[in-house]
Design a protein around this motif. Structure first.
Motif: not given
Length: 467
Positions: A399-404, A323-326, A445-456
């Motif tokens: 967007h979310l499914a593609a990022a995860t 939530g904070l990343k988004v 994993d932070e890289a995964f979290q960043d990618r998912v936040a960008e997708a959201i």
């Protein structure tokens, strides 16, 4: 005598013109929640007024009794009779006519018998029982007012259009002090100008969607009657010279206590800020391009940890990180104003999360979660509940499914509380399964979290048509 007859005919014409507005202002066949006021007092009939086939129907007994009339019912003939002094009105249920002192008159709609109450067309009530009828479009309420002449008979007599009613006394507050009288409302290319003769104006503002409107309520104020374009509804409108505003409407919204309502019909979502004039006799408002309001809801918190991850951590922790990343990414978007239901390890009840978004009049709501089931369960899911959220859910899931990169478990409808009670498009994201070792490793994993936040964020921007 001729002048009095002409005035009465003009009054009835205004009432007749008012009736279609009643029909357009409430749902067809509406049977719920249309308040009824008589001489400033709210009545509580057993059956509320309703719109039936473009005709406003009102319960006659409670109105007649307020007028001091006698109402009798003949069960065998299905006939209602209203008598007062020398007047006698008779009507039969489902018959499209009435008899007034022996004269047969047509009705806009036949009387109805609903739950033991007789409902009549409001125009008939107005024309034959000496009542002025007002429909308040925003409040969705019927206002009836008895009007009397010096001879003791009742009839609707209105002042000439655009001219003040000389018999009206100045409106005053509880202490007898005259209230501010608004003299003009003007929408210029750059400003909204509201000017009163004296006193202080203290407006409150809120927005409505579908269609976009800005509503300005000004308590303890009245309108100069010369501003009325419709004497019956005590309302009017004015030309807008602003590119964002298609029309400006105003009315004497209430007279107990007094208040004025101004409605700006907007071409798009815009913010109104008072530049000056608050607590003075003149208001100056400026319209600026509005920011989209987005609420990010990290699920669970504090004593509600959510799912237990296979690595020993809790879902509430993952939700808050995401939530904070988004939120931080959304803060960089010039057209978005983000908010969070929680930004630390706090427990927020589900209804309070929805109320938070509703009170903000948000444009989008995103609840972030981690799933849990079997150790073999894996994948990404997106949930919605209301029909206005289907498109948002499909966009977000893409967007979310593609990022995860996890198995695509699709978009699903479910009555989760936070997506059910929110008034705006709302989705609940299940990013992955904390009961699955591989999903959990990725989710923390932070890289995964960043990618998912960008997708959201990308999904939110697509939903709001932001490039």
């Amino acid at each position: 005598m001729k002048l009095r007859l002409v005035t009465t005919l003009l009054s009835l014409l205004l009432i007749a013109l008012l009736i279609p507005a009643f029909a357009s202002a409430a749902p067809q066949g509406s049977a719920v929640g249309i308040p009824l006021y008589f001489n400033g007092k709210q009545l509580n009939p057993e059956v509320a007024p309703r719109i039936i086939k473009d005709v406003t129907m009102v319960p006659v007994r409670i109105i007649a009794e307020e007028l001091g009339s006698k109402v009798t019912w003949n069960q065998a003939q299905q006939q209602v009779t209203i008598t007062k002094d020398s007047m006698s009105i008779q009507m039969v249920i489902d018959k499209p006519s009435a008899t007034v002192n022996g004269v047969k008159l047509p009705l806009d709609s036949a009387p109805l018998l609903i739950e033991g109450n007789t409902l009549l067309p409001v125009r008939f009530i107005a024309e034959n029982m000496g009542i002025e009828v007002n429909w308040n479009d925003v409040a969705r309420a019927v206002y009836l007012k008895e009007t009397k002449t010096g001879s003791g008979s009742t009839e609707t007599v209105l002042p000439p259009t655009g001219q003040p009613d000389k018999t009206d006394k100045p409106a005053t507050d509880a202490n007898g002090k005259p209230l501010p009288v608004i003299q003009s409302i003007e929408m210029t290319p750059t400003q909204l100008l509201i000017k009163a003769d004296s006193g202080t104006l203290q407006p409150s503002v809120f927005s409505l969607r579908d269609p976009n409107r800005i509503v300005i309520d000004i308590p303890n104020a009245v309108l100069n009657p010369s501003m009325y374009k419709n004497e019956v509804t005590k309302s009017g409108d004015t030309v807008s010279n602003n590119v964002y505003v298609s029309n400006v409407r105003y009315s004497l919204f209430n007279n107990n206590p007094y208040s004025v309502r101004v409605v700006l019909d907007m071409k798009e979502s815009i913010d109104l800020k008072w530049e000056s004039g608050f607590n003075t006799a003149a208001l100056v408002g400026v319209l600026n391009k509005a920011k989209y309001k987005v609420v990010i809801d990290p699920g669970h918190g504090d004593q509600d940890p959510g799912a237990k991850a296979v690595n020993g951590r809790n879902e509430k922790e993952f939700n808050l990180i995401m939530g904070l990343k988004v939120y931080n990414l959304l803060q960089k978007e010039a057209q978005i104003q983000p908010s969070m239901t929680r930004n630390d390890d706090t427990f927020i009840p589900l209804d309070d999360r929805g109320k938070f978004a509703n009170d903000l009049n948000a444009d989008a709501y995103v609840s972030i979660h981690g799933n849990s089931y079997l150790s073999t369960s894996t994948g990404t899911e997106t949930y919605y509940y209301k029909s206005d959220s289907v498109e948002f859910a499909n966009i977000m899931h893409k967007h979310l499914a593609a990022a995860t990169g996890l198995p695509d478990r699709g978009v699903r409808q479910e009555a989760f509380r936070v997506v059910k009670i929110t008034n705006m498009p709302a989705v609940l994201l299940e990013v992955g399964y904390l009961s699955n070792a591989r999903d959990t490793e990725l989710m923390f994993d932070e890289a995964f979290q960043d990618r998912v936040a960008e997708a959201i964020v990308a999904g939110i921007k697509e939903q709001l048509n932001i490039q």
